[in-house]
Design a protein around this motif. Structure first.
Motif, short mmCIF file in Angstrom:
data_model
loop_
_atom_site.label_atom_id
_atom_site.label_comp_id
_atom_site.label_asym_id
_atom_site.label_seq_id
_atom_site.Cartn_x
_atom_site.Cartn_y
_atom_site.Cartn_z
N PRO A 80 0.81 -1.23 0.00
CA PRO A 80 0.00 0.00 0.00
C PRO A 80 0.83 1.27 0.00
N VAL A 81 2.00 1.23 0.65
CA VAL A 81 2.85 2.41 0.69
C VAL A 81 3.40 2.71 -0.70
N PHE A 82 3.89 1.67 -1.38
CA PHE A 82 4.40 1.87 -2.74
C PHE A 82 3.28 2.28 -3.69
N ARG A 83 2.09 1.73 -3.49
CA ARG A 83 0.99 2.02 -4.41
C ARG A 83 0.53 3.47 -4.29
N ASP A 84 0.67 4.07 -3.11
CA ASP A 84 0.30 5.48 -2.96
C ASP A 84 1.19 6.38 -3.81
N PHE A 130 0.54 6.25 -11.76
CA PHE A 130 0.16 5.70 -13.06
C PHE A 130 -0.09 4.20 -13.01
N ASN A 131 0.08 3.60 -11.85
CA ASN A 131 -0.18 2.17 -11.65
C ASN A 131 0.58 1.31 -12.65
N ASN A 132 1.88 1.62 -12.83
CA ASN A 132 2.72 0.84 -13.74
C ASN A 132 3.77 0.02 -13.00
N GLY A 133 3.69 -0.03 -11.67
CA GLY A 133 4.61 -0.86 -10.91
C GLY A 133 5.97 -0.24 -10.68
N HIS A 134 6.13 1.06 -10.90
CA HIS A 134 7.42 1.72 -10.75
C HIS A 134 7.23 3.03 -9.99
N ILE A 135 8.22 3.33 -9.18
CA ILE A 135 8.28 4.61 -8.47
C ILE A 135 9.70 5.15 -8.62
N SER A 136 9.90 6.39 -8.20
CA SER A 136 11.22 7.00 -8.33
C SER A 136 12.13 6.56 -7.17
N ARG A 137 13.40 6.90 -7.27
CA ARG A 137 14.36 6.54 -6.22
C ARG A 137 14.05 7.27 -4.92
N ALA A 138 13.71 8.54 -5.04
CA ALA A 138 13.39 9.30 -3.83
C ALA A 138 12.15 8.75 -3.14
N GLN A 139 11.15 8.34 -3.92
CA GLN A 139 9.95 7.76 -3.33
C GLN A 139 10.24 6.41 -2.69
N MET A 140 11.16 5.66 -3.25
CA MET A 140 11.56 4.39 -2.65
C MET A 140 12.21 4.62 -1.29
N ARG A 141 13.11 5.58 -1.20
CA ARG A 141 13.75 5.90 0.09
C ARG A 141 12.72 6.41 1.10
N GLN A 142 11.75 7.22 0.61
CA GLN A 142 10.73 7.75 1.51
C GLN A 142 9.84 6.62 2.04
N ALA A 143 9.54 5.62 1.21
CA ALA A 143 8.73 4.49 1.66
C ALA A 143 9.46 3.68 2.73
N PHE A 144 10.77 3.50 2.57
CA PHE A 144 11.54 2.78 3.59
C PHE A 144 11.60 3.57 4.89
N ASP A 145 11.81 4.88 4.80
CA ASP A 145 11.93 5.70 6.01
C ASP A 145 10.59 5.78 6.76
N SER A 146 9.48 5.85 6.04
CA SER A 146 8.18 5.95 6.70
C SER A 146 7.83 4.69 7.48
N ASN A 147 8.40 3.54 7.10
CA ASN A 147 8.17 2.28 7.82
C ASN A 147 9.34 1.90 8.71
N ALA A 148 10.24 2.86 8.98
CA ALA A 148 11.37 2.65 9.90
C ALA A 148 12.25 1.49 9.43
N ILE A 149 12.44 1.37 8.11
CA ILE A 149 13.37 0.39 7.54
C ILE A 149 14.59 1.17 7.09
N PHE A 150 15.62 1.15 7.90
CA PHE A 150 16.80 1.98 7.67
C PHE A 150 17.89 1.12 7.03
N LEU A 151 18.33 1.55 5.86
CA LEU A 151 19.39 0.87 5.12
C LEU A 151 20.51 1.86 4.83
N SER A 152 21.71 1.33 4.69
CA SER A 152 22.87 2.17 4.39
C SER A 152 22.82 2.60 2.92
N ASP A 153 23.67 3.58 2.59
CA ASP A 153 23.72 4.05 1.21
C ASP A 153 24.21 2.96 0.27
#
Length: 728
Positions: A426-430, A434-457
């Motif tokens: 649901p986070v990625f779908r928000d 365009f519902n094409n199964g792709h998001i940008s890099r910044a949106q991917m990092r934002q999805a991880f941070d909003s769910n407290a999934i912290f990864l290194s660079d």
């Protein structure tokens, strides 16, 4: 003096040369004419036969005089008076010189090469390189095409690639290429041929090579001048202080030869593997968007020769890659590599677009497949199937460190969402508007941070290398590897295995109506009459041999195209009734179509012209209208009660028409009861009798049950007219 003429060998040889010239011109074999007259194959014929062939059959072709024929007969005569004709044929046919077996006498001479240029000293070569570079820069800046100016002279003089020195000077002056006397003499010394002409083909080729080199390596600026790439340039305060990697790396070298000059940091030309990958990507783009390559290049090829100019080919290629649901990006080096790959070897200014089309459309099929019927076509080819996603890296060629780091990041994300019960989809779908199964890099990092999934660079970069493409971050692939797979119960797998072992799904046993061919044909005829369907048109396409028989599968496909809405048991009944007794698994579709056509007309009417065919009247009766003996008696009594009040007295028809808003001739049972209640007719019958009337005149319309009030009123009128009711 003797009465005869002395025979001379020169006269005979001249006659043989005359015969040889005639038969070589016409393609005649003398053996075919003389061998007919020699049945014993002893190589001898009579003199009269010889003269009849020369003066009779071959006179119009060879044209020898009587004196020449006599000399020829005297020369090839044997002591017994006959003519040795095979010797004559050997002299004529087997004395041709074989020039192909002789070694060439002038191989290696420099003036045989049309592109040959003279060798100069080292200092003169450097001067001529700089001079040609300046001329090429001037020609490129003015957009001049040199070849037509020289070819106009060659069309008149026929000099095979050379012009005179004076005309060469006049062309340079006409093009405003001003040279000094020393420069012109040096230019003539480089390209002079046969001591008095100039090889303009070599001159034009040298200029074109320099222009192509300068354009391909970006050495010419937008103004058409050479860029100052040599060290020693003083950077003033007026110029921006940008990094200059070329300083200290450029080495002095000749313009042409084994060393490249003017720019050491230029990229190397694309290798053949990169070109093949580009072609494969183009094939994948054409396959996904179902494009025809010829549609983008055909209009440029006016003369239908299969070759267009480079500019036209680039325009067509741009339209090809921009067409489709998803655009395909080609860089400028990729376009130049494709142009060089398909350039016409006879004319470098043109591109063979037909060859390019054949290579691209190989992804669909193989050209001229009708000549190779045993070839198995693989569409798409294996190299297209195994292509990595556009914009992404080939994961099999990524270094081991990045792959291990990506696996660790995936395991870390999987561990967190499993133990914390996180739903990432649901986070990625928000973010995916365009519902094409792709998001940008910044949106991917934002999805991880909003769910407290912290990864290194480094881990984020490894995930991007694995799941990124030209559209963005493919979160569908990522969730497929990360999300917890739901375990299915063991008994479900057991049931699926048992169904697979037992075969197809169990079918319901056929009912009485599904086995009654009369009911099934009535259902089909009702559909045919109502929608005017010609069944034979759907069946005839499967009968290629016009044998009036098709297979059972093809017959079922034809019935499905007619949309008769038949069940599987009903289809089996039809196939069983109209099946061919002599051909197993085949159906006599012609007999079935004739049976269906009886709803409109009658067969063989030409034999009975007085017979009037009666069209089939479709009925709406079904199982739900069936009445048993008791119900029919109750219905008869109820209808007799209602017939005591005819429509002329009660005007029931107009009231029922008011309830029928759609004018379909049917109303709901509730409205039917309201109409009887308004006219006081509901008191004549009981509730059970009313239900029997609704069952008799009712039919299903969609998911609702309605009453055919027109048939009801017609039945009442008939009962009232025949006076078969008993008054109460």
């Amino acid at each position: 003096m003797p009465h005869y003429k002395e025979l001379k060998l020169g006269d005979v040889w001249r006659t043989c040369n005359k015969i040889r010239a005639a038969i070589f011109r016409m393609g005649i074999n003398l053996f075919d004419y003389f061998s007919r007259l020699d049945p014993h194959n002893n190589c001898l014929i009579s003199e009269s036969q010889f003269i009849s062939v020369i003066n009779g059959q071959l006179r119009a072709i060879i044209g020898l005089s009587e004196q020449e024929v006599g000399e020829l007969a005297d020369y090839f005569r044997v002591p017994d008076g006959r003519i040795y004709y095979t010797q004559l044929c050997d002299v004529i046919h087997n004395s041709v010189p074989q020039f192909s077996q002789n070694a060439p006498l002038i191989t290696g001479l420099e003036w045989e090469d049309p592109l040959h240029t003279n060798r100069l000293s080292v200092s003169e070569e450097r001067r001529i390189s700089i001079l040609l570079t300046k001329i090429a820069t001037l020609v490129n800046f003015r957009k001049i095409i040199l070849r037509p100016y020289f070819q106009d002279y060659e069309l008149v003089s026929k000099n095979n690639g050379t012009i005179s020195i004076a005309h060469f000077a006049r062309i340079l002056a006409y093009l405003e290429i001003l040279l000094s006397a020393d420069d012109f003499n040096l230019l003539v010394k480089k390209f002079i041929k046969d001591s008095y002409t100039v090889n303009y083909v070599g001159f034009v080729l040298s200029i074109d090579e320099i222009i192509n080199y300068l354009n391909s390596h970006g050495i010419i600026d937008l103004c058409g001048d050479l860029m100052d790439l040599f060290p020693g340039k003083v950077i003033t305060t007026e110029l921006p202080k940008l990094p200059r990697p070329e300083i200290g790396k450029i080495m002095a070298a000749q313009l042409f030869g084994k060393q490249n000059v003017f720019h050491p940091a230029l990229k190397e030309p694309k290798n053949i593997e990169h070109i093949l990958t580009t072609i494969s990507n183009l094939q994948d783009h054409v396959l996904k968007n179902r494009l025809r390559v010829a549609e983008f290049f055909r209009d440029f090829d006016v003369f239908k020769c299969g070759r267009i100019t480079v500019a036209q080919f680039i325009r067509g290629l741009d339209a090809l890659v921009l067409c489709g649901r998803q655009r395909f990006f080609l860089s400028l080096p990729d376009v130049e590599a494709i142009v060089n790959q398909y350039r016409d070897p006879m004319d470098f200014s043109r591109v063979c677009w037909r060859t390019f089309e054949d290579d691209i459309e190989h992804v669909f099929t193989v050209k001229e497949l009708e000549k190779y019927p045993n070839v198995v076509v693989e569409s798409p080819p294996q190299n297209v199937k195994e292509l990595p996603p556009l914009g992404g890296k080939n994961w099999q060629k990524v270094n081991t460190k990045s792959r291990d780091l990506c696996e660790e990041a995936v395991q870390k994300v999987k561990h967190k969402i499993t133990h914390r019960r996180i739903l990432l989809k649901p986070v990625f779908r928000d973010f995916d508007k365009f519902n094409n199964g792709h998001i940008s890099r910044a949106q991917m990092r934002q999805a991880f941070d909003s769910n407290a999934i912290f990864l290194s660079d480094e881990e984020i970069a490894a995930l991007e290398d694995r799941y990124n493409n030209d559209v963005g971050f493919n979160y569908f692939w990522f969730l497929k590897d990360v999300e917890f797979a739901q375990q299915e119960p063991l008994y479900k797998q057991f049931n699926e295995d048992s169904v697979k072992l037992s075969g197809d799904k169990p079918r319901k046993p056929p009912t009485r109506q599904e086995k009654d061919i009369v009911v099934i044909m009535a259902k089909i005829k009702r559909k045919v009459v109502g929608e005017r369907i010609r069944v034979v048109e759907f069946m005839r396409g499967f009968d290629k041999m016009n044998s009036q028989f098709i297979t059972k599968n093809e017959f079922i496909r034809g019935l499905s195209n007619c949309r008769f809405t038949l069940s599987e048991n009903e289809v089996d009944t039809i196939c069983e009734v109209f099946g061919s007794p002599l051909r197993p698994h085949c159906v006599d579709y012609k007999r079935f179509c004739d049976a269906v056509e009886e709803s409109f007309t009658q067969l063989c009417l030409e034999r009975a012209p007085l017979v009037v065919p009666i069209q089939h009247i479709p009925t709406k009766d079904c199982e739900k209208n069936f009445l048993n003996f008791d119900e029919r008696i109750r219905l008869s009594v109820a209808m007799q009660k209602l017939a005591t009040k005819p429509d002329l007295q009660m005007n029931l028809m107009s009231l029922l028409q008011d309830f029928d808003k759609a004018k379909m001739g049917a109303v709901s049972p509730a409205n039917f009861l309201k109409a009887l209640n308004n006219r006081g007719m509901d008191k004549l019958i009981s509730r059970n009798e009313f239900d029997i009337i609704c069952k008799c005149f009712g039919f299903e319309k969609g998911w609702k049950k309605e009453v055919d009030y027109k048939a009801f009123m017609k039945a009442l009128d008939i009962l009232h007219a025949t006076e078969k009711y008993n008054p109460f």
